[in-house]
Motif scaffolding. Sequence first.
Motif, PDB file in Angstrom:
ATOM      1  N   UNK A 133      21.229  78.672 143.124  1.00  0.00           N
ATOM      2  CA  UNK A 133      22.541  79.159 143.440  1.00  0.00           C
ATOM      3  C   UNK A 133      22.362  79.929 144.558  1.00  0.00           C
ATOM      4  N   UNK A 134      23.139  79.761 145.750  1.00  0.00           N
ATOM      5  CA  UNK A 134      23.044  80.651 147.140  1.00  0.00           C
ATOM      6  C   UNK A 134      23.682  81.850 146.775  1.00  0.00           C
ATOM      7  N   UNK A 135      23.347  83.134 146.910  1.00  0.00           N
ATOM      8  CA  UNK A 135      23.941  84.536 146.972  1.00  0.00           C
ATOM      9  C   UNK A 135      23.507  85.436 148.233  1.00  0.00           C
ATOM     10  N   UNK A 136      24.291  86.380 148.643  1.00  0.00           N
ATOM     11  CA  UNK A 136      24.006  87.165 149.535  1.00  0.00           C
ATOM     12  C   UNK A 136      22.678  87.496 149.383  1.00  0.00           C
ATOM     13  N   UNK A 137      21.696  87.761 150.444  1.00  0.00           N
ATOM     14  CA  UNK A 137      20.601  88.475 150.412  1.00  0.00           C
ATOM     15  C   UNK A 137      20.722  90.025 150.592  1.00  0.00           C
ATOM     16  N   UNK A 138      20.241  90.621 149.360  1.00  0.00           N
ATOM     17  CA  UNK A 138      20.372  92.268 149.217  1.00  0.00           C
ATOM     18  C   UNK A 138      19.645  93.027 150.411  1.00  0.00           C
ATOM     19  N   UNK A 139      19.973  94.204 150.789  1.00  0.00           N
ATOM     20  CA  UNK A 139      19.072  94.718 151.681  1.00  0.00           C
ATOM     21  C   UNK A 139      17.838  95.007 151.303  1.00  0.00           C
ATOM     22  N   UNK A 140      16.882  94.889 152.020  1.00  0.00           N
ATOM     23  CA  UNK A 140      15.369  95.275 151.849  1.00  0.00           C
ATOM     24  C   UNK A 140      14.788  94.292 151.001  1.00  0.00           C
ATOM     25  N   UNK A 141      15.395  93.088 150.458  1.00  0.00           N
ATOM     26  CA  UNK A 141      14.674  92.320 149.674  1.00  0.00           C
ATOM     27  C   UNK A 141      13.973  91.235 150.640  1.00  0.00           C
ATOM     28  N   UNK A 142      12.710  91.312 150.690  1.00  0.00           N
ATOM     29  CA  UNK A 142      11.824  90.735 151.946  1.00  0.00           C
ATOM     30  C   UNK A 142      10.710  89.527 151.095  1.00  0.00           C
ATOM     31  N   UNK A 143      10.910  89.524 149.941  1.00  0.00           N
ATOM     32  CA  UNK A 143      10.005  88.639 149.169  1.00  0.00           C
ATOM     33  C   UNK A 143      10.668  88.068 147.943  1.00  0.00           C
ATOM     34  N   UNK A 144      10.285  87.031 147.130  1.00  0.00           N
ATOM     35  CA  UNK A 144      10.769  86.691 145.768  1.00  0.00           C
ATOM     36  C   UNK A 144      10.374  87.596 144.847  1.00  0.00           C
ATOM     37  N   UNK A 145      11.583  87.720 143.999  1.00  0.00           N
ATOM     38  CA  UNK A 145      11.363  88.630 142.755  1.00  0.00           C
ATOM     39  C   UNK A 145      11.613  87.477 141.506  1.00  0.00           C
ATOM     40  N   UNK A 146      10.261  87.764 140.798  1.00  0.00           N
ATOM     41  CA  UNK A 146      10.148  86.723 139.542  1.00  0.00           C
ATOM     42  C   UNK A 146      10.404  87.562 138.378  1.00  0.00           C
ATOM     43  N   UNK A 147      11.331  87.270 137.470  1.00  0.00           N
ATOM     44  CA  UNK A 147      11.541  87.946 136.090  1.00  0.00           C
ATOM     45  C   UNK A 147      11.089  87.356 135.170  1.00  0.00           C
ATOM     46  N   UNK A 148      10.106  88.060 134.322  1.00  0.00           N
ATOM     47  CA  UNK A 148       9.563  87.442 133.090  1.00  0.00           C
ATOM     48  C   UNK A 148       9.836  88.123 131.869  1.00  0.00           C
ATOM     49  N   UNK A 149       9.806  87.517 130.588  1.00  0.00           N
ATOM     50  CA  UNK A 149      10.015  88.351 129.411  1.00  0.00           C
ATOM     51  C   UNK A 149      11.414  88.157 129.137  1.00  0.00           C
ATOM     52  N   UNK A 150      12.188  87.637 129.629  1.00  0.00           N
ATOM     53  CA  UNK A 150      13.361  87.211 129.105  1.00  0.00           C
ATOM     54  C   UNK A 150      13.555  85.868 128.254  1.00  0.00           C
ATOM     55  N   UNK A 151      14.841  85.367 128.037  1.00  0.00           N
ATOM     56  CA  UNK A 151      15.000  83.887 127.273  1.00  0.00           C
ATOM     57  C   UNK A 151      14.429  82.931 127.817  1.00  0.00           C
ATOM     58  N   UNK A 152      14.079  82.694 129.223  1.00  0.00           N
ATOM     59  CA  UNK A 152      13.918  81.637 129.962  1.00  0.00           C
ATOM     60  C   UNK A 152      12.314  81.961 130.585  1.00  0.00           C
ATOM     61  N   UNK A 153      11.818  80.570 131.033  1.00  0.00           N
ATOM     62  CA  UNK A 153      10.348  80.784 131.397  1.00  0.00           C
ATOM     63  C   UNK A 153      10.156  81.752 132.793  1.00  0.00           C
ATOM     64  N   UNK A 154      11.169  81.355 133.620  1.00  0.00           N
ATOM     65  CA  UNK A 154      11.265  82.290 134.640  1.00  0.00           C
ATOM     66  C   UNK A 154      12.713  82.214 135.210  1.00  0.00           C
ATOM     67  N   UNK A 155      12.942  83.392 135.615  1.00  0.00           N
ATOM     68  CA  UNK A 155      14.222  83.616 136.643  1.00  0.00           C
ATOM     69  C   UNK A 155      13.950  84.381 137.806  1.00  0.00           C
ATOM     70  N   UNK A 156      14.256  83.903 139.055  1.00  0.00           N
ATOM     71  CA  UNK A 156      14.083  84.531 140.298  1.00  0.00           C
ATOM     72  C   UNK A 156      14.668  84.549 141.374  1.00  0.00           C
ATOM     73  N   UNK A 157      14.531  85.328 142.231  1.00  0.00           N
ATOM     74  CA  UNK A 157      15.495  85.510 143.545  1.00  0.00           C
ATOM     75  C   UNK A 157      14.571  85.601 144.591  1.00  0.00           C
ATOM     76  N   UNK A 158      15.011  84.434 145.623  1.00  0.00           N
ATOM     77  CA  UNK A 158      14.110  83.874 146.813  1.00  0.00           C
ATOM     78  C   UNK A 158      14.999  84.164 148.025  1.00  0.00           C
ATOM     79  N   UNK A 159      14.597  85.110 148.984  1.00  0.00           N
ATOM     80  CA  UNK A 159      15.241  85.271 150.348  1.00  0.00           C
ATOM     81  C   UNK A 159      14.940  84.122 151.113  1.00  0.00           C
ATOM     82  N   UNK A 160      15.949  83.643 151.632  1.00  0.00           N
ATOM     83  CA  UNK A 160      15.637  82.370 152.562  1.00  0.00           C
ATOM     84  C   UNK A 160      16.188  82.306 154.138  1.00  0.00           C
ATOM     85  N   UNK A 161      16.789  83.419 154.327  1.00  0.00           N
ATOM     86  CA  UNK A 161      17.495  83.639 155.752  1.00  0.00           C
ATOM     87  C   UNK A 161      17.531  85.237 156.008  1.00  0.00           C
TER      88      UNK A 161
END
Length: 379
Positions: A190-218
């Motif tokens: 799902x597209x979302x606004x790019x947060x200020x200062x986010x210049x790389x993918x953030x990959x979240x582990x340890x929750x209920x899913x295999x991977x949850x992430x945020x990827x900046x694309x523009x």
Amino acid sequence: MSGAQGKKGRVLIVGAGISGLTAATALGRQGWQVDVIERKSSIDDSGGVGLTLIGNAMRALDVIGVAHKCVEAGVPADFLNIMRADGTLLMENPVPRIGGSEWPGGTGIRRAAFHAILLEAAGNVISSLRCGETATRWSEERGQVLVTFSTGYSAAYDLMIAADGLNSSTRAELMPDIKPNPSGQACWRVPVPRPPGIDRTHLFFGGKHGAVGVCPISDDLAYMYIVQAYDGGRQDPTRLHEIFADEVEGYGGLIAELVKHVTDPTQVNFSPLPAMIVPKPWGKGRVVLIGDAAHANPPVLAQGAAMGIEDAIVLAEEISATPGDIPDALNRFVERRYDRARRVVEASWQLARAEVEHRKDVDIHAIMRETAMQLAAPM
């Protein structure tokens, strides 16, 4: 479109996605007369959000002169942040430059922007691109493929390339028993606004899913994604935004902040993740499959688009090397590509099943490291 007649021969490409447009550009630049047909009524990005182009994809795209444009249009990065589910930083993980020192480890880019770059490049060198059209039947006679189109028009080609995707109608005609296998995973995007200062993918582990992430694309856009186990059940399309929010409940940091922007179900993409490798020879006679029509894998290695791009470049190289002997060129193409694509599919499948089955005996980092080393080698 270029009106010049190809010096080497005439090629039909079925499908104007990533693989098809890359092949069209590579062949057009090599002097082939290229026609592209697309079953949809317009050329677009197939409703996608974004993707990451790893270094080997950039190395291949540089062959057709668009790699720098992709870097400029996207968000290049040589690191990704590994996060705990609560949103705290666990580590900064380097993304190796497997495509060579010139290309970033990974570049997040909007699918629409990437598609536009490929479409422009193809438009400069191909003969025609026709939408709302399919190949209804074909046969081989005297070293050519005779194709009849849904418009009633017929034409002869030296080669027909099926780049018509995961649910390829060409593959279904040639190999009706070969179908994608469910990996047991699905992906939300799902597209979302790019947060200020986010210049790389953030990959979240340890929750209920295999991977949850945020990827900046523009400059102003990112996308959130979830890779999760999936048993084949259906999702209510009117509630996709609500279901997405439920799936990331309990995650902190960026995830908790950005999920507030997920309010429109039409912006949420949910898709099962298949896996498939078509046996050699990836076609019959002068008809050949490339990209998702020939192989598909879960996105854990970010190699789905890259493998199709590499297919297109290698195919153009081989048939341009011996334009008078296309059958031999196709044999060389498949020999160059099969094992490389198979290794990516098998590694992706292994990683997907490890997540679904909660396997603790699978060395995920070793699989990813070994695959990256293999992909650093030339195509």
